[in-house]
Design a protein around this motif. Sequence first.
Motif, PDB file in Angstrom:
ATOM      1  N   ALA A 268       7.789   1.406  -9.258  1.00  0.00           N
ATOM      2  CA  ALA A 268       7.176   2.708  -9.568  1.00  0.00           C
ATOM      3  C   ALA A 268       6.060   2.508 -10.594  1.00  0.00           C
ATOM      4  CB  ALA A 268       8.223   3.675 -10.099  1.00  0.00           C
ATOM      5  N   PRO A 269       4.915   1.975 -10.140  1.00  0.00           N
ATOM      6  CA  PRO A 269       3.809   1.785 -11.087  1.00  0.00           C
ATOM      7  C   PRO A 269       3.448   3.114 -11.747  1.00  0.00           C
ATOM      8  CG  PRO A 269       3.301   0.794  -8.959  1.00  0.00           C
ATOM      9  CD  PRO A 269       4.554   1.593  -8.783  1.00  0.00           C
ATOM     10  N   ARG A 270       3.175   3.046 -13.018  1.00  0.00           N
ATOM     11  CA  ARG A 270       2.894   4.287 -13.754  1.00  0.00           C
ATOM     12  C   ARG A 270       1.674   5.013 -13.199  1.00  0.00           C
ATOM     13  NH1 ARG A 270       7.302   2.398 -14.044  1.00  0.00           N
ATOM     14  NH2 ARG A 270       8.348   1.936 -15.982  1.00  0.00           N
ATOM     15  N   VAL A 271       0.677   4.268 -12.698  1.00  0.00           N
ATOM     16  CA  VAL A 271      -0.494   4.926 -12.096  1.00  0.00           C
ATOM     17  C   VAL A 271      -0.098   5.666 -10.822  1.00  0.00           C
ATOM     18  CG1 VAL A 271      -2.194   3.363 -13.119  1.00  0.00           C
ATOM     19  CG2 VAL A 271      -1.262   2.835 -10.859  1.00  0.00           C
ATOM     20  N   ALA A 272       0.890   5.141 -10.092  1.00  0.00           N
ATOM     21  CA  ALA A 272       1.354   5.811  -8.872  1.00  0.00           C
ATOM     22  C   ALA A 272       2.208   7.031  -9.211  1.00  0.00           C
ATOM     23  CB  ALA A 272       2.123   4.838  -7.991  1.00  0.00           C
ATOM     24  N   ILE A 273       2.995   6.937 -10.263  1.00  0.00           N
ATOM     25  CA  ILE A 273       3.738   8.125 -10.715  1.00  0.00           C
ATOM     26  C   ILE A 273       2.745   9.217 -11.076  1.00  0.00           C
ATOM     27  CG2 ILE A 273       5.225   9.068 -12.535  1.00  0.00           C
ATOM     28  CD1 ILE A 273       6.636   6.338 -12.650  1.00  0.00           C
ATOM     29  N   HIS A 274       1.681   8.833 -11.780  1.00  0.00           N
ATOM     30  CA  HIS A 274       0.640   9.790 -12.167  1.00  0.00           C
ATOM     31  C   HIS A 274      -0.010  10.409 -10.929  1.00  0.00           C
ATOM     32  CE1 HIS A 274      -2.688  11.451 -14.486  1.00  0.00           C
ATOM     33  NE2 HIS A 274      -3.506  10.909 -13.602  1.00  0.00           N
ATOM     34  N   LYS A 275      -0.437   9.574  -9.993  1.00  0.00           N
ATOM     35  CA  LYS A 275      -1.168  10.043  -8.802  1.00  0.00           C
ATOM     36  C   LYS A 275      -0.296  10.924  -7.914  1.00  0.00           C
ATOM     37  CE  LYS A 275      -4.284  10.346  -5.654  1.00  0.00           C
ATOM     38  NZ  LYS A 275      -5.207  11.449  -5.795  1.00  0.00           N
TER      39      LYS A 275
ATOM     40  N   ARG B 106      -7.174  -1.425 -12.237  1.00  0.00           N
ATOM     41  CA  ARG B 106      -7.425  -2.140 -10.995  1.00  0.00           C
ATOM     42  C   ARG B 106      -6.353  -1.836  -9.954  1.00  0.00           C
ATOM     43  NH1 ARG B 106      -7.836  -7.268 -13.875  1.00  0.00           N
ATOM     44  NH2 ARG B 106      -6.954  -8.237 -12.024  1.00  0.00           N
ATOM     45  N   LEU B 107      -5.093  -1.659 -10.379  1.00  0.00           N
ATOM     46  CA  LEU B 107      -4.038  -1.288  -9.445  1.00  0.00           C
ATOM     47  C   LEU B 107      -4.301   0.108  -8.881  1.00  0.00           C
ATOM     48  CD1 LEU B 107      -1.393  -1.878  -7.988  1.00  0.00           C
ATOM     49  CD2 LEU B 107      -0.166  -1.033 -10.006  1.00  0.00           C
ATOM     50  N   PHE B 108      -4.727   1.029  -9.745  1.00  0.00           N
ATOM     51  CA  PHE B 108      -5.061   2.371  -9.269  1.00  0.00           C
ATOM     52  C   PHE B 108      -6.176   2.289  -8.223  1.00  0.00           C
ATOM     53  CE2 PHE B 108      -7.223   6.403  -9.197  1.00  0.00           C
ATOM     54  CZ  PHE B 108      -6.189   7.322  -9.224  1.00  0.00           C
ATOM     55  N   ASP B 109      -7.226   1.517  -8.525  1.00  0.00           N
ATOM     56  CA  ASP B 109      -8.348   1.378  -7.581  1.00  0.00           C
ATOM     57  C   ASP B 109      -7.884   0.745  -6.267  1.00  0.00           C
ATOM     58  OD1 ASP B 109     -10.043   2.460  -9.486  1.00  0.00           O
ATOM     59  OD2 ASP B 109     -10.828   0.507 -10.134  1.00  0.00           O
ATOM     60  N   TYR B 110      -6.952  -0.193  -6.355  1.00  0.00           N
ATOM     61  CA  TYR B 110      -6.424  -0.840  -5.154  1.00  0.00           C
ATOM     62  C   TYR B 110      -5.617   0.149  -4.310  1.00  0.00           C
ATOM     63  CZ  TYR B 110      -3.413  -3.744  -2.258  1.00  0.00           C
ATOM     64  OH  TYR B 110      -2.729  -4.282  -1.188  1.00  0.00           O
ATOM     65  N   LEU B 111      -4.737   0.910  -4.971  1.00  0.00           N
ATOM     66  CA  LEU B 111      -3.882   1.849  -4.240  1.00  0.00           C
ATOM     67  C   LEU B 111      -4.611   3.100  -3.788  1.00  0.00           C
ATOM     68  CD1 LEU B 111      -0.659   1.639  -6.450  1.00  0.00           C
ATOM     69  CD2 LEU B 111      -0.922   0.787  -4.106  1.00  0.00           C
ATOM     70  N   TYR B 112      -5.563   3.551  -4.601  1.00  0.00           N
ATOM     71  CA  TYR B 112      -6.244   4.827  -4.346  1.00  0.00           C
ATOM     72  C   TYR B 112      -7.752   4.637  -4.475  1.00  0.00           C
ATOM     73  CZ  TYR B 112      -1.464   6.058  -5.530  1.00  0.00           C
ATOM     74  OH  TYR B 112      -0.096   6.096  -5.599  1.00  0.00           O
ATOM     75  N   PRO B 113      -8.364   3.949  -3.528  1.00  0.00           N
ATOM     76  CA  PRO B 113      -9.807   3.687  -3.629  1.00  0.00           C
ATOM     77  C   PRO B 113     -10.606   4.980  -3.702  1.00  0.00           C
ATOM     78  CG  PRO B 113      -8.894   2.771  -1.591  1.00  0.00           C
ATOM     79  CD  PRO B 113      -7.781   3.442  -2.308  1.00  0.00           C
ATOM     80  N   LYS B 114     -11.680   4.931  -4.473  1.00  0.00           N
ATOM     81  CA  LYS B 114     -12.629   6.044  -4.598  1.00  0.00           C
ATOM     82  C   LYS B 114     -12.049   7.265  -5.295  1.00  0.00           C
ATOM     83  CE  LYS B 114     -15.135   4.453  -0.599  1.00  0.00           C
ATOM     84  NZ  LYS B 114     -15.633   4.703   0.715  1.00  0.00           N
TER      85      LYS B 114
ATOM     86  N   GLN C   3       0.800  -1.218   0.000  1.00  0.00           N
ATOM     87  CA  GLN C   3       0.000   0.000   0.000  1.00  0.00           C
ATOM     88  C   GLN C   3       0.836   1.272   0.000  1.00  0.00           C
ATOM     89  OE1 GLN C   3      -4.021   0.150   0.786  1.00  0.00           O
ATOM     90  NE2 GLN C   3      -3.234  -1.116  -0.856  1.00  0.00           N
ATOM     91  N   ASN C   4       2.135   1.153   0.258  1.00  0.00           N
ATOM     92  CA  ASN C   4       2.970   2.336   0.422  1.00  0.00           C
ATOM     93  C   ASN C   4       4.217   2.257  -0.446  1.00  0.00           C
ATOM     94  OD1 ASN C   4       1.370   3.468   2.622  1.00  0.00           O
ATOM     95  ND2 ASN C   4       2.133   1.738   3.806  1.00  0.00           N
TER      96      ASN C   4
END
Length: 177
Positions: A114-121, A162-170, A20-21
């Motif tokens: 460094a998932p690309r969705v996490a870089i984005h977020k 789905r990874l984005f939803d898992y890491l950053y719900p809602k 999660q982190n």
Amino acid sequence: MNYKIINDKVLEVFTECEIQNFPINCVDVLRQYGFRLITYSEIKSSDAELYAIAKEYSSDAFKYGNIICYNTSGPEGRIRFSLMHELGHFILGHQETTPENEEEADYFASCILAPRVAIHKTLCRTADAIHDTFGLSYAAANRALIDFKKWHGRKRYDSEHRLFDYLYPKQTIVDRV
């Protein structure tokens, strides 16, 4: 290289290991998959000949069965990347060393660290920011940034959503700038 399969596997690791982190704890992830970790310095202190063989085989890390041997003398980001590269070989089911398998393991390591969705977020828009946030080496952070810029302009894989939803719900991804 099948980017979709690699991204699917990254999602599997995140959910199975309950990551999660950032930066992720590479040692915990490897132990969750049943790996035993041995540093090159531990090998050196017990068997100088084996140490020389290990260093000749790889200056960074290698996997043998459920053991990962790795060099702790480099920068932390390099060590983390090497560990996740070896996990990539395992997760992707690689049975031999080929240039394609090495490339896939590198991409896996980059995406899990460094998932690309996490870089984005996290709004990381420079290699320095990626280095600081995700614990990559500067070289790996530069490559992740280049890939992120390509990622930003392409359609997302389902596993990335789905990874984005898992890491950053809602929360939602803004697909294109």
